[in-house]
Design a protein around this motif. Structure first.
Motif, PDB file in Angstrom:
ATOM      1  N   UNK A  47       2.190  -5.961 -12.882  1.00  0.00           N
ATOM      2  CA  UNK A  47       2.911  -6.868 -11.558  1.00  0.00           C
ATOM      3  C   UNK A  47       4.327  -6.281 -11.093  1.00  0.00           C
ATOM      4  N   UNK A  48       4.847  -5.140 -11.857  1.00  0.00           N
ATOM      5  CA  UNK A  48       6.139  -4.405 -11.419  1.00  0.00           C
ATOM      6  C   UNK A  48       5.793  -3.721 -10.318  1.00  0.00           C
ATOM      7  N   UNK A  49       4.863  -2.891 -10.300  1.00  0.00           N
ATOM      8  CA  UNK A  49       4.371  -1.615  -9.614  1.00  0.00           C
ATOM      9  C   UNK A  49       3.386  -2.177  -8.385  1.00  0.00           C
ATOM     10  N   UNK A  50       2.961  -3.147  -8.503  1.00  0.00           N
ATOM     11  CA  UNK A  50       1.835  -3.573  -7.397  1.00  0.00           C
ATOM     12  C   UNK A  50       2.391  -4.742  -6.504  1.00  0.00           C
ATOM     13  N   UNK A  51       3.495  -5.633  -7.281  1.00  0.00           N
ATOM     14  CA  UNK A  51       3.914  -6.659  -6.359  1.00  0.00           C
ATOM     15  C   UNK A  51       5.494  -6.494  -6.127  1.00  0.00           C
ATOM     16  N   UNK A  52       6.310  -6.309  -7.206  1.00  0.00           N
ATOM     17  CA  UNK A  52       7.641  -6.451  -7.083  1.00  0.00           C
ATOM     18  C   UNK A  52       8.429  -5.236  -6.323  1.00  0.00           C
ATOM     19  N   UNK A  53       7.911  -3.905  -6.786  1.00  0.00           N
ATOM     20  CA  UNK A  53       8.567  -2.770  -6.426  1.00  0.00           C
ATOM     21  C   UNK A  53       8.212  -2.359  -5.045  1.00  0.00           C
ATOM     22  N   UNK A  54       7.026  -2.747  -4.588  1.00  0.00           N
ATOM     23  CA  UNK A  54       6.713  -2.550  -3.021  1.00  0.00           C
ATOM     24  C   UNK A  54       7.604  -3.487  -2.326  1.00  0.00           C
ATOM     25  N   UNK A  55       7.703  -4.733  -2.825  1.00  0.00           N
ATOM     26  CA  UNK A  55       8.402  -5.662  -1.902  1.00  0.00           C
ATOM     27  C   UNK A  55       9.989  -5.183  -1.850  1.00  0.00           C
ATOM     28  N   UNK A  56      10.560  -4.629  -2.967  1.00  0.00           N
ATOM     29  CA  UNK A  56      11.951  -4.186  -2.750  1.00  0.00           C
ATOM     30  C   UNK A  56      11.990  -2.949  -2.063  1.00  0.00           C
ATOM     31  N   UNK A  57      10.950  -1.800  -2.000  1.00  0.00           N
ATOM     32  CA  UNK A  57      11.092  -0.857  -1.658  1.00  0.00           C
ATOM     33  C   UNK A  57      10.944  -0.806   0.024  1.00  0.00           C
ATOM     34  N   UNK A  58      10.182  -1.862   0.471  1.00  0.00           N
ATOM     35  CA  UNK A  58       9.989  -2.376   1.923  1.00  0.00           C
ATOM     36  C   UNK A  58      11.454  -2.924   2.504  1.00  0.00           C
ATOM     37  N   UNK A  59      12.158  -3.561   1.659  1.00  0.00           N
ATOM     38  CA  UNK A  59      13.726  -4.135   2.001  1.00  0.00           C
ATOM     39  C   UNK A  59      14.481  -2.906   2.296  1.00  0.00           C
ATOM     40  N   UNK A  60      14.497  -1.891   1.123  1.00  0.00           N
ATOM     41  CA  UNK A  60      15.443  -0.932   1.124  1.00  0.00           C
ATOM     42  C   UNK A  60      15.012  -0.067   2.212  1.00  0.00           C
ATOM     43  N   UNK A  61      13.842   0.593   2.732  1.00  0.00           N
ATOM     44  CA  UNK A  61      13.440   1.428   3.778  1.00  0.00           C
ATOM     45  C   UNK A  61      13.946   0.558   5.291  1.00  0.00           C
ATOM     46  N   UNK A  62      13.393  -0.592   5.399  1.00  0.00           N
ATOM     47  CA  UNK A  62      13.856  -1.274   6.527  1.00  0.00           C
ATOM     48  C   UNK A  62      15.355  -1.250   6.794  1.00  0.00           C
ATOM     49  N   UNK A  63      16.024  -1.778   5.830  1.00  0.00           N
ATOM     50  CA  UNK A  63      17.319  -2.031   5.703  1.00  0.00           C
ATOM     51  C   UNK A  63      18.106  -0.540   6.039  1.00  0.00           C
ATOM     52  N   UNK A  64      17.772   0.488   5.521  1.00  0.00           N
ATOM     53  CA  UNK A  64      18.484   1.890   5.617  1.00  0.00           C
ATOM     54  C   UNK A  64      18.254   2.219   7.043  1.00  0.00           C
ATOM     55  N   UNK A  65      16.774   2.185   7.511  1.00  0.00           N
ATOM     56  CA  UNK A  65      16.482   2.551   8.712  1.00  0.00           C
ATOM     57  C   UNK A  65      17.395   1.936   9.869  1.00  0.00           C
ATOM     58  N   UNK A  66      17.532   0.462   9.742  1.00  0.00           N
ATOM     59  CA  UNK A  66      18.267  -0.177  10.916  1.00  0.00           C
ATOM     60  C   UNK A  66      19.901   0.432  10.469  1.00  0.00           C
TER      61      UNK A  66
END
Length: 247
Positions: A47-66
């Motif tokens: 659940x950590x690596x397939x659900x929650x980690x990808x969700x947080x990673x997406x937030x970080x990448x989009x936020x940093x890109x902006x």
């Protein structure tokens, strides 16, 4: 490798002391041991690596890109036009006086539990160091050097691309080293205050169950993500600013 030995040794001592203290206290819901946290990560790996980690990673990448796009653009404009600098620089400083934890619930009201409420928190935290550091980088070029470029017939474009931009690169990477860990914190705060997935959300959920190891497990993953990001930025910096060693 030798230069990392002191850090590795200090970290190992810290973990050993933590393990011993946790065993002596014997209250895993308050202070879980490092071994129990690692065990919990392994138990919850699916659940950590397939659900929650990808969700947080997406937030970080989009936020940093902006943040990178807006921060670099604003830094360039402020360095080129003093009027823009006088208009926006005080606002940048003022933005850092606003407690993000007070605004995050408002973002949830505006955007709901979508990814954008967390992205906005991340942008607000990371935008300032990027804009200010890059702006200082553009200003770091000496006036005498710019005048020399003009004497040799360089255009404004040449001065920017061949002088000011290279001078700002070290500042840009320094800004990223600051912003990357902050982006992880921003994503976690956003998820903690309002989300349906993500490592911050999962940590909060484990707290309601008084699962100390479960609370620490996503926190450890967040720390590892931040460390990996900083290492990647440092590696890219070494590859792209080799000229600094020659100066």
């Amino acid at each position: 490798m030798k230069k990392y030995i002191p850090a590795i040794s200090t970290g190992a001592i810290f973990l050993i002391v933590w393990e011993v203290v946790a065993i002596l206290i014997d209250a895993m819901y308050i202070l879980p041991s490092p071994s129990s946290i690692v065990k919990k990560i392994w138990e919850l790996r699916d659940i950590l690596f397939t659900v929650h980690l990808p969700a947080t990673f997406s937030v970080i990448m989009i936020g940093m890109a902006i943040s990178i796009a807006l921060g670099v653009a604003l830094a360039m404009l402020m360095s080129m036009h003093p009027v823009i600098e006088r208009a926006f620089y005080p606002l940048l400083v003022a933005s850092q006086t606003i407690p993000i934890t007070a605004l995050a619930p408002l973002f949830v009201l505006w955007f709901g539990y979508t990814i954008w409420s967390k992205v906005l928190v991340t942008v607000l935290i990371t935008f300032f160091p990027i804009a200010v550091n890059v702006y200082d980088g553009f200003r770091s070029t000496k006036r005498e050097t710019e005048e020399l470029f003009v004497t040799f017939g360089a255009s404004k474009k040449d001065i920017f691309l061949k002088l000011r931009l290279p001078s700002a690169l070290p500042y840009f990477f320094s800004a990223l080293k600051i912003a990357m860990p902050l982006s992880v914190i921003g994503a976690a705060i956003g998820e903690w205050l309002g989300a349906q997935s993500g490592l911050g959300y999962f940590s909060k959920r484990m707290m309601t169950q008084l699962d100390g190891a479960g609370v620490f497990a996503p926190i450890v993953l967040l720390s590892v993500i931040a460390i990996i990001f900083v290492l990647i930025v440092s590696l890219i910096e070494k590859k792209t600013t080799r000229w600094r060693k020659e100066v």
